[in-house]
Write a protein that holds these residues in place. Structure first.
Motif, PDB file in Angstrom:
ATOM      1  N   ASN A   1      85.837  -0.681  65.781  1.00  0.00           N
ATOM      2  CA  ASN A   1      85.860  -1.231  66.965  1.00  0.00           C
ATOM      3  C   ASN A   1      85.091  -1.131  68.019  1.00  0.00           C
ATOM      4  OD1 ASN A   1      88.300  -1.977  66.154  1.00  0.00           O
ATOM      5  ND2 ASN A   1      89.032   0.414  66.215  1.00  0.00           N
ATOM      6  N   TRP A   2      84.983  -2.458  69.500  1.00  0.00           N
ATOM      7  CA  TRP A   2      84.599  -2.313  70.193  1.00  0.00           C
ATOM      8  C   TRP A   2      84.669  -1.059  71.236  1.00  0.00           C
ATOM      9  CZ3 TRP A   2      85.317  -7.312  71.483  1.00  0.00           C
ATOM     10  CH2 TRP A   2      83.960  -8.634  70.455  1.00  0.00           C
ATOM     11  N   ASP A   3      86.307  -0.577  71.471  1.00  0.00           N
ATOM     12  CA  ASP A   3      86.768  -0.483  72.336  1.00  0.00           C
ATOM     13  C   ASP A   3      86.332   1.144  72.727  1.00  0.00           C
ATOM     14  OD1 ASP A   3      89.364   1.492  71.505  1.00  0.00           O
ATOM     15  OD2 ASP A   3      89.354  -0.623  70.888  1.00  0.00           O
ATOM     16  N   VAL A   4      86.419   2.053  73.478  1.00  0.00           N
ATOM     17  CA  VAL A   4      86.294   3.368  73.259  1.00  0.00           C
ATOM     18  C   VAL A   4      87.455   4.294  73.442  1.00  0.00           C
ATOM     19  CG1 VAL A   4      83.280   2.913  74.501  1.00  0.00           C
ATOM     20  CG2 VAL A   4      85.811   3.125  76.379  1.00  0.00           C
TER      21      VAL A   4
ATOM     22  N   ASP B   1      86.671   7.291  71.151  1.00  0.00           N
ATOM     23  CA  ASP B   1      85.470   8.073  72.021  1.00  0.00           C
ATOM     24  C   ASP B   1      85.900   8.837  73.199  1.00  0.00           C
ATOM     25  OD1 ASP B   1      84.829   5.078  71.173  1.00  0.00           O
ATOM     26  OD2 ASP B   1      82.568   5.369  71.327  1.00  0.00           O
TER      27      ASP B   1
ATOM     28  N   TYR C   1      76.713   9.513  68.104  1.00  0.00           N
ATOM     29  CA  TYR C   1      77.054   7.906  67.833  1.00  0.00           C
ATOM     30  C   TYR C   1      76.095   7.752  66.593  1.00  0.00           C
ATOM     31  CZ  TYR C   1      79.744   6.903  71.474  1.00  0.00           C
ATOM     32  OH  TYR C   1      81.128   6.799  72.677  1.00  0.00           O
TER      33      TYR C   1
ATOM     34  N   LYS D   1      79.591   3.224  65.220  1.00  0.00           N
ATOM     35  CA  LYS D   1      80.232   2.011  65.930  1.00  0.00           C
ATOM     36  C   LYS D   1      79.454   1.087  64.923  1.00  0.00           C
ATOM     37  CE  LYS D   1      82.436   1.963  69.053  1.00  0.00           C
ATOM     38  NZ  LYS D   1      83.077   2.620  70.387  1.00  0.00           N
TER      39      LYS D   1
ATOM     40  N   SER E   1      79.690  -1.068  70.994  1.00  0.00           N
ATOM     41  CA  SER E   1      80.398   0.047  71.833  1.00  0.00           C
ATOM     42  C   SER E   1      80.543  -0.639  73.360  1.00  0.00           C
ATOM     43  CB  SER E   1      80.070   1.397  71.226  1.00  0.00           C
ATOM     44  OG  SER E   1      81.007   1.620  72.524  1.00  0.00           O
TER      45      SER E   1
ATOM     46  N   TRP F   1      77.392   0.994  75.714  1.00  0.00           N
ATOM     47  CA  TRP F   1      76.428   1.331  75.475  1.00  0.00           C
ATOM     48  C   TRP F   1      75.416   0.034  75.923  1.00  0.00           C
ATOM     49  CZ3 TRP F   1      75.919   1.601  68.742  1.00  0.00           C
ATOM     50  CH2 TRP F   1      77.094   2.287  68.309  1.00  0.00           C
TER      51      TRP F   1
ATOM     52  N   GLU G   1      83.657   1.605  81.106  1.00  0.00           N
ATOM     53  CA  GLU G   1      83.223   1.008  79.892  1.00  0.00           C
ATOM     54  C   GLU G   1      81.930   0.207  80.706  1.00  0.00           C
ATOM     55  OE1 GLU G   1      86.160   1.098  81.205  1.00  0.00           O
ATOM     56  OE2 GLU G   1      86.608   1.784  78.695  1.00  0.00           O
TER      57      GLU G   1
ATOM     58  N   LEU H   1      77.073  -5.417  72.275  1.00  0.00           N
ATOM     59  CA  LEU H   1      78.354  -5.520  70.837  1.00  0.00           C
ATOM     60  C   LEU H   1      77.975  -6.325  69.761  1.00  0.00           C
ATOM     61  CD1 LEU H   1      81.173  -6.124  73.982  1.00  0.00           C
ATOM     62  CD2 LEU H   1      80.327  -4.218  72.447  1.00  0.00           C
TER      63      LEU H   1
END
Length: 374
Positions: free
Chosen positions: A157-160, A163, A183, A215, A219, A222, A238, A268
């Motif tokens: 997943n990209w979402d945080v 996190d 990470y 990830k 992310s 990032w 984000e 991403l």
């Protein structure tokens, strides 16, 4: 098949897919374009309006997709030709290879923004994400007592959301020594004076602990410098959808004025059959994910459908998971594809997975079960 009995050998790796955050408002892949088409999605944001227009223009003018078919397009069919042309220095229609690089960076921000928008719009209950983070933190925190590395999390997943939940769990526990979300690659803090973002091994060396969150597809928080390859991380916002920023280290080291500075880029990996894993930071994540899987006596897949398109992940799993590791799977029971997904796991893992190891539960239900086992 005999399982590992030595507690010092026991490590659980949780492998999260898009279904993990679905009930908190997250998007599975086929919902991303539908979200981009939402009229309120880009309202008042000129950068996203431009990115959306270019994205839809690319579908219509370069891929020749009818407007009423946009929501049926697979993201792999959009990004695979873009990536292939970038790698080979070829053009697509009016876009040169260099133009495609810029277009892809714009699409990166658009995809990340769509995921973030869905969370804000749906405002679904995400208590289970905080509860799961507290559970993981409780296990990881034991490392300060006995030095045993018992848990890690791998995610596509990209979402945080998770996190942030992990960072809150650490802070709520008020550890007396440095403890961090790790990470498993080289990171720099977005803010120069942010001491909460440090390497995981540094935290362990100081007598604290790390929670490894690997990830595989990058992310939303990032951003990377294309010159020095530093990756900047920020919690609470984000940064992939923030205004353009520059590498403070390169500006200082080379005396580069802001007007000539190289912009930080989002990190991403979008859905494509040609995922570029050559990025040094992504390589580190994948290498460390391989190590985590090789050390695991138990792997739990949550909300991950094991799609054929993820052939890099499939080879990673096939190559690195121990023959006698315990495999568990949590599948969303109301999905029309749940039985097909279960069969996919049976075919992939063969004798290593039993029918009782395939759980048809929502993620909140599974998290509640974990809490009752504590």
């Amino acid at each position: 098949m005999e399982r590992y009995k030595n507690t010092k050998m026991e490590k659980t790796v949780y492998f999260l897919g898009s279904g993990f955050s679905k009930e908190a408002g997250g998007l599975v892949q086929n919902e991303i374009i539908r979200t981009i088409l939402d009229e309120d999605f880009t309202r008042g944001n000129e950068r996203l309006i431009k990115a959306k227009d270019n994205f839809l223009g690319f579908l219509k003018e370069e891929l020749h997709i009818y407007e009423d078919h946009y929501c049926n397009v697979q993201l792999e069919d959009i990004f695979t030709p873009i990536d292939r042309c970038i790698w080979d220095g070829l053009s697509i229609g009016r876009y040169s290879a260099r133009g495609l690089v810029e277009l892809r960076e714009e699409f990166n921000a658009l995809m990340g923004a769509a995921v973030n928008y869905s969370f804000m719009k749906n405002k679904a209950c995400c208590d289970y994400i905080d509860e799961f983070a507290e559970y993981i933190n409780g296990i990881a925190r034991q490392r300060m007592v006995d030095g045993v590395d018992r848990v890690s999390v791998i995610t596509t997943n990209w979402d945080v959301m998770f996190d942030h939940a992990l960072k809150r769990a650490i802070e709520n526990g008020q550890p007396e020594k440095l403890s961090v979300v790790d990470y498993c690659c080289y990171v720099s803090s977005w803010e120069a004076n942010d001491d909460t973002i440090k390497p995981g091994l540094l935290a362990v060396g100081y007598g604290g602990y790390n929670i490894k969150l690997l990830k595989l597809h990058g992310s939303m928080n990032w951003f990377q410098c294309p010159m020095c390859q530093r990756m900047y991380v920020r919690f609470g916002e984000e940064i992939a959808i923030m205004k353009a920023a520059y590498c403070r280290h390169c500006r200082k080291n080379y005396g580069i004025p802001e007007i000539n500075s190289i912009k930080l880029q989002s990190n991403l990996l979008l859905p494509t059959y040609l995922k570029n894993l050559s990025n040094i930071q992504i390589k580190l994540v994948w290498q460390n994910a391989a190590i985590e899987l090789s050390e695991a006596s138990r792997i739990v897949f949550i909300g991950y459908s094991l799609p054929a398109a993820d052939f890099e992940i499939r080879q990673l799993l096939a190559r690195m998971i121990r023959p006698n590791a315990e495999i568990q799977v949590v599948l969303y029971p109301k999905s029309s594809h749940v039985e097909a997904e279960a069969e996919r796991y049976r075919n992939f893992f063969g004798s290593r997975i039993s029918e009782q190891d395939i759980m048809r539960l929502t993620v909140p239900e599974y998290v509640r079960k974990l809490k009752t086992k504590k």
